[in-house]
Design an enzyme around this catalytic site. Sequence first.
Site, mmCIF file in Angstrom:
data_model
loop_
_atom_site.group_PDB
_atom_site.id
_atom_site.type_symbol
_atom_site.label_atom_id
_atom_site.label_comp_id
_atom_site.label_asym_id
_atom_site.label_seq_id
_atom_site.Cartn_x
_atom_site.Cartn_y
_atom_site.Cartn_z
ATOM 1 C CG HIS A 113 -1.907 -3.980 8.861
ATOM 2 N ND1 HIS A 113 -1.757 -4.947 9.812
ATOM 3 C CD2 HIS A 113 -3.071 -4.254 8.220
ATOM 4 C CE1 HIS A 113 -2.788 -5.774 9.749
ATOM 5 N NE2 HIS A 113 -3.595 -5.375 8.795
ATOM 6 C CB SER A 171 -3.523 -8.453 6.423
ATOM 7 O OG SER A 171 -4.645 -7.703 6.094
ATOM 8 C CD GLU A 219 0.583 -4.919 12.933
ATOM 9 O OE1 GLU A 219 0.815 -5.666 13.895
ATOM 10 O OE2 GLU A 219 0.253 -5.350 11.811
ATOM 11 C CG ASN A 226 -3.092 -10.408 11.225
ATOM 12 O OD1 ASN A 226 -4.069 -10.388 11.969
ATOM 13 N ND2 ASN A 226 -3.033 -9.710 10.104
#
Length: 399
Positions: free
Chosen positions: A144, A123, A156, A195
């Site tokens: 990801h 992550s 991702e 994120n």
Amino acid sequence: MTIDQLTKVAVIGSGAMGHGIAQILAMNGYEVTMIDISEEILQKAKEKIKWSLDKFAEKKRIRREDADVAFSRIRTTTSYEKAVKDIDLAIEAAPEKMDIKKKVFAKLDSIAPPRALLASNTSTLSITEMGKATKRSDKVAGMHFFNPPQLMALVEVIKGDKTSQETINTLAELAKKLGKTPVVVRRDVRGFIVNRILGAVFNEAFWTLRRGEATKEEIDASVKYTGGFPMGWFELADFVGLDIAYEVGEILYKAYGERFKMCREIINPLIKEREFGQKTGIGFYDWTKGRPRIPFNLSDEYNVDRSWAVAVNEAAWLIHDDAANPEDIDTGMKLGTYWPSGPCEYADRTGLDTIFSKLKELHAKYNMEMYNPCSLLEDYVNKNWIGKKAGRGFYQYGV
Ligand SMILES: NC(=O)c1ccc[n+]([C@@H]2O[C@H](COP(=O)([O-])OP(=O)(O)OC[C@H]3O[C@@H](n4cnc5c(N)ncnc54)[C@H](O)[C@@H]3O)[C@@H](O)[C@H]2O)c1
């Protein structure tokens, strides 16, 4: 390695993410071997896959016989030698610790055929670093997935410093074959797209609470009912897990400095008490009786424009850093977190000039870097690239 040559995959780590990734690979015709550190853990992972495939079949999302065939495509072992010697791809979903990841990548590199691609589901950690643990950094990339991988549509795909474009193309193609939408993160930046932008809105909310300008219920009600987001920021942080939110926050702070200054006064006491949110039953909210109820009547007490302003600012930084384009940023936020709009399209509708002024106002008021407008935003406003009304903003219109 092209997508047509890719048939055999190893998934490293069969936990929350690994078993789900193995399942969707098998559902889409790939031969999968899951590796973990004990037979017992692997057995549990297989049971979870069986349960999930049964659900897919019950809900008629797949045929019963296809569920059975998918299950039969998954093998398990604790031996890297057995699992990896003739693979085309490994997807690593081991714990989020760089020393573990590096050991795993070195081992994979020593056993897997030279053609094989090596991807990490990390992550937050550096793909470039993992690549350095191998002699094939051109074939190492991030892939990801979002939780749960069986259901979430976004992947991702992250380029490390040495990753080849061919590797990125093949992994993006693979994501599509799995029924997902890939977005490409062109540089190995911390937090990737989703994120990083979530980190910015969390920080804005935490600091607003800390300054006593609104309660968490007021912020969450406004974000949810007025802003149209699926959850308030405190509710979402609890849902993600405050231990994970904290760790990501630290990494973002290390990478970007004052712009991601954490509001430790708000989060540290909860971390200290191990009140991590939904999974421990308590965090910002009490989850012991189910999802917290966010009162509707508080939905005008926080100005959601502030969340949007910092989200747009971080999107501008991603573009400024040449890490992602506006389409991928918007797709990432809509598919990765169910935002009602991507930040770039939101900015183009609202006007980049309006958002730029809002950021300047907040920066003057609070003197915090998160509100300091990115130079790219200023540049766009100076060129009158202020959005839809001008024919050009993050996107170009009418051509
Ligand atoms: N959980 C999420 O919401 C989420 C979402 C996206 C990405 N990720 C990332 O995915 C990765 C895995 O996360 P998770 O939540 O599935 O963790 P997890 O703890 O549920 O699973 C990790 C698994 O790896 C196994 N493992 C440990 N060392 C190993 C080794 N040397 N070789 C093989 N297996 C090993 C563990 O036994 C465990 O089963 C992390 O990098 C995490 O950041 C997690």
